[in-house]
Scaffold this motif. Sequence first.
Motif, PDB file in Angstrom:
ATOM      1  N   ARG A   1       0.850  -1.193   0.000  1.00  0.00           N
ATOM      2  CA  ARG A   1       0.000   0.000   0.000  1.00  0.00           C
ATOM      3  C   ARG A   1       0.886   1.244   0.000  1.00  0.00           C
ATOM      4  O   ARG A   1       1.829   1.343   0.778  1.00  0.00           O
ATOM      5  N   ASN A   2       0.540   2.200  -0.846  1.00  0.00           N
ATOM      6  CA  ASN A   2       1.197   3.502  -0.872  1.00  0.00           C
ATOM      7  C   ASN A   2       0.569   4.354   0.220  1.00  0.00           C
ATOM      8  O   ASN A   2      -0.597   4.730   0.126  1.00  0.00           O
ATOM      9  N   ILE A   3       1.320   4.652   1.279  1.00  0.00           N
ATOM     10  CA  ILE A   3       0.780   5.448   2.378  1.00  0.00           C
ATOM     11  C   ILE A   3       1.252   6.896   2.325  1.00  0.00           C
ATOM     12  O   ILE A   3       0.932   7.683   3.210  1.00  0.00           O
ATOM     13  N   GLY A   4       1.995   7.245   1.299  1.00  0.00           N
ATOM     14  CA  GLY A   4       2.459   8.622   1.130  1.00  0.00           C
ATOM     15  C   GLY A   4       1.465   9.444   0.322  1.00  0.00           C
ATOM     16  O   GLY A   4       0.383   8.984  -0.049  1.00  0.00           O
ATOM     17  N   ASN A   5       1.842  10.678   0.047  1.00  0.00           N
ATOM     18  CA  ASN A   5       0.975  11.595  -0.691  1.00  0.00           C
ATOM     19  C   ASN A   5       1.338  11.703  -2.160  1.00  0.00           C
ATOM     20  O   ASN A   5       0.739  12.501  -2.878  1.00  0.00           O
ATOM     21  N   PHE A   6       2.309  10.936  -2.626  1.00  0.00           N
ATOM     22  CA  PHE A   6       2.778  11.040  -3.995  1.00  0.00           C
ATOM     23  C   PHE A   6       2.794   9.667  -4.657  1.00  0.00           C
ATOM     24  O   PHE A   6       2.812   8.641  -3.986  1.00  0.00           O
ATOM     25  N   GLN A   7       2.818   9.666  -5.985  1.00  0.00           N
ATOM     26  CA  GLN A   7       2.883   8.415  -6.740  1.00  0.00           C
ATOM     27  C   GLN A   7       4.274   7.810  -6.623  1.00  0.00           C
ATOM     28  O   GLN A   7       5.278   8.516  -6.658  1.00  0.00           O
ATOM     29  N   ILE A   8       4.330   6.483  -6.477  1.00  0.00           N
ATOM     30  CA  ILE A   8       5.598   5.760  -6.386  1.00  0.00           C
ATOM     31  C   ILE A   8       5.865   5.117  -7.741  1.00  0.00           C
ATOM     32  O   ILE A   8       5.005   4.435  -8.300  1.00  0.00           O
ATOM     33  N   GLY A   9       7.063   5.320  -8.258  1.00  0.00           N
ATOM     34  CA  GLY A   9       7.418   4.771  -9.556  1.00  0.00           C
ATOM     35  C   GLY A   9       7.654   3.270  -9.531  1.00  0.00           C
ATOM     36  O   GLY A   9       7.193   2.539 -10.398  1.00  0.00           O
ATOM     37  N   GLN A  10       8.375   2.796  -8.515  1.00  0.00           N
ATOM     38  CA  GLN A  10       8.727   1.373  -8.467  1.00  0.00           C
ATOM     39  C   GLN A  10       9.026   0.964  -7.024  1.00  0.00           C
ATOM     40  O   GLN A  10       9.682   1.696  -6.291  1.00  0.00           O
ATOM     41  N   CYS A  11       8.556  -0.218  -6.634  1.00  0.00           N
ATOM     42  CA  CYS A  11       8.862  -0.794  -5.322  1.00  0.00           C
ATOM     43  C   CYS A  11       9.574  -2.117  -5.530  1.00  0.00           C
ATOM     44  O   CYS A  11       9.109  -2.977  -6.280  1.00  0.00           O
ATOM     45  N   ILE A  12      10.700  -2.268  -4.851  1.00  0.00           N
ATOM     46  CA  ILE A  12      11.524  -3.465  -4.962  1.00  0.00           C
ATOM     47  C   ILE A  12      11.549  -4.164  -3.609  1.00  0.00           C
ATOM     48  O   ILE A  12      11.810  -3.536  -2.590  1.00  0.00           O
ATOM     49  N   LEU A  13      11.271  -5.462  -3.618  1.00  0.00           N
ATOM     50  CA  LEU A  13      11.352  -6.284  -2.417  1.00  0.00           C
ATOM     51  C   LEU A  13      12.645  -7.084  -2.491  1.00  0.00           C
ATOM     52  O   LEU A  13      12.841  -7.885  -3.403  1.00  0.00           O
ATOM     53  N   GLU A  14      13.557  -6.846  -1.546  1.00  0.00           N
ATOM     54  CA  GLU A  14      14.819  -7.577  -1.481  1.00  0.00           C
ATOM     55  C   GLU A  14      14.671  -8.703  -0.471  1.00  0.00           C
ATOM     56  O   GLU A  14      14.389  -8.462   0.700  1.00  0.00           O
ATOM     57  N   VAL A  15      14.854  -9.943  -0.919  1.00  0.00           N
ATOM     58  CA  VAL A  15      14.687 -11.128  -0.077  1.00  0.00           C
ATOM     59  C   VAL A  15      16.057 -11.749   0.148  1.00  0.00           C
ATOM     60  O   VAL A  15      16.796 -12.002  -0.801  1.00  0.00           O
ATOM     61  N   LYS A  16      16.371 -11.995   1.417  1.00  0.00           N
ATOM     62  CA  LYS A  16      17.653 -12.607   1.779  1.00  0.00           C
ATOM     63  C   LYS A  16      17.377 -13.885   2.562  1.00  0.00           C
ATOM     64  O   LYS A  16      16.618 -13.888   3.517  1.00  0.00           O
ATOM     65  N   ILE A  17      18.002 -14.985   2.135  1.00  0.00           N
ATOM     66  CA  ILE A  17      17.848 -16.282   2.793  1.00  0.00           C
ATOM     67  C   ILE A  17      19.190 -16.682   3.378  1.00  0.00           C
ATOM     68  O   ILE A  17      20.215 -16.619   2.709  1.00  0.00           O
ATOM     69  N   SER A  18      19.171 -17.105   4.637  1.00  0.00           N
ATOM     70  CA  SER A  18      20.372 -17.642   5.256  1.00  0.00           C
ATOM     71  C   SER A  18      19.978 -18.869   6.070  1.00  0.00           C
ATOM     72  O   SER A  18      18.804 -19.073   6.376  1.00  0.00           O
ATOM     73  N   ASN A  19      20.949 -19.668   6.420  1.00  0.00           N
ATOM     74  CA  ASN A  19      20.702 -20.883   7.184  1.00  0.00           C
ATOM     75  C   ASN A  19      20.637 -20.512   8.658  1.00  0.00           C
ATOM     76  O   ASN A  19      21.566 -19.927   9.195  1.00  0.00           O
ATOM     77  N   GLU A  20      19.540 -20.853   9.316  1.00  0.00           N
ATOM     78  CA  GLU A  20      19.366 -20.512  10.723  1.00  0.00           C
ATOM     79  C   GLU A  20      20.223 -21.427  11.577  1.00  0.00           C
ATOM     80  O   GLU A  20      20.119 -22.638  11.502  1.00  0.00           O
ATOM     81  N   LEU A  21      21.069 -20.829  12.416  1.00  0.00           N
ATOM     82  CA  LEU A  21      21.975 -21.606  13.247  1.00  0.00           C
ATOM     83  C   LEU A  21      21.619 -21.520  14.722  1.00  0.00           C
ATOM     84  O   LEU A  21      22.325 -22.051  15.551  1.00  0.00           O
ATOM     85  N   GLY A  22      20.549 -20.873  15.092  1.00  0.00           N
ATOM     86  CA  GLY A  22      20.215 -20.626  16.488  1.00  0.00           C
ATOM     87  C   GLY A  22      19.864 -21.864  17.274  1.00  0.00           C
ATOM     88  O   GLY A  22      20.102 -21.930  18.467  1.00  0.00           O
ATOM     89  N   ASP A  23      19.283 -22.882  16.675  1.00  0.00           N
ATOM     90  CA  ASP A  23      18.852 -24.065  17.411  1.00  0.00           C
ATOM     91  C   ASP A  23      19.989 -25.018  17.731  1.00  0.00           C
ATOM     92  O   ASP A  23      19.858 -25.883  18.580  1.00  0.00           O
ATOM     93  N   SER A  24      21.130 -24.901  17.084  1.00  0.00           N
ATOM     94  CA  SER A  24      22.206 -25.864  17.292  1.00  0.00           C
ATOM     95  C   SER A  24      22.880 -25.680  18.644  1.00  0.00           C
ATOM     96  O   SER A  24      23.450 -26.612  19.174  1.00  0.00           O
ATOM     97  N   ALA A  25      22.827 -24.465  19.240  1.00  0.00           N
ATOM     98  CA  ALA A  25      23.509 -24.234  20.509  1.00  0.00           C
ATOM     99  C   ALA A  25      22.793 -24.938  21.656  1.00  0.00           C
ATOM    100  O   ALA A  25      23.423 -25.423  22.573  1.00  0.00           O
TER     101      ALA A  25
END
Length: 133
Positions: free
Chosen positions: A42-66
Amino acid sequence: MAIVAFFAIYGLDKYTKVARLENVTQKKVLINESFSISGQIRNIGNFQIGQCILEVKISNELGDSAGSGSIVFEPKSAFDNLFSKDSSSSVDTTKEFVIAENLHKNEMRNFTVFMRYPPSFSKPYIRYELFCH
């Protein structure tokens, strides 16, 4: 003056074109080791947005091994690096998706993105960020 004008235009562009992700859900598809992120933008600003980019980063979760009683640190010699491959090394994967273009004031659109994760990840951790201009 040119430097001041550049920073002024950059600041106006960054703080006037604001969007928000809503109703975001993540689903894993185990058969082909991928996942989907779907939701609404959703555009919550007062102006038109030209382009929205979603950057997705995947990493291996290591928290449970400890907490599982396994060894977190194993000493290695220099010869171990030469003769064996380290299977526990994690590589982060990052990908960018264009999820909206020409988004008018208060307009909302649905989006869905699909991304594969490496099969060596036992528990993939997904983080995403939204950039609009």
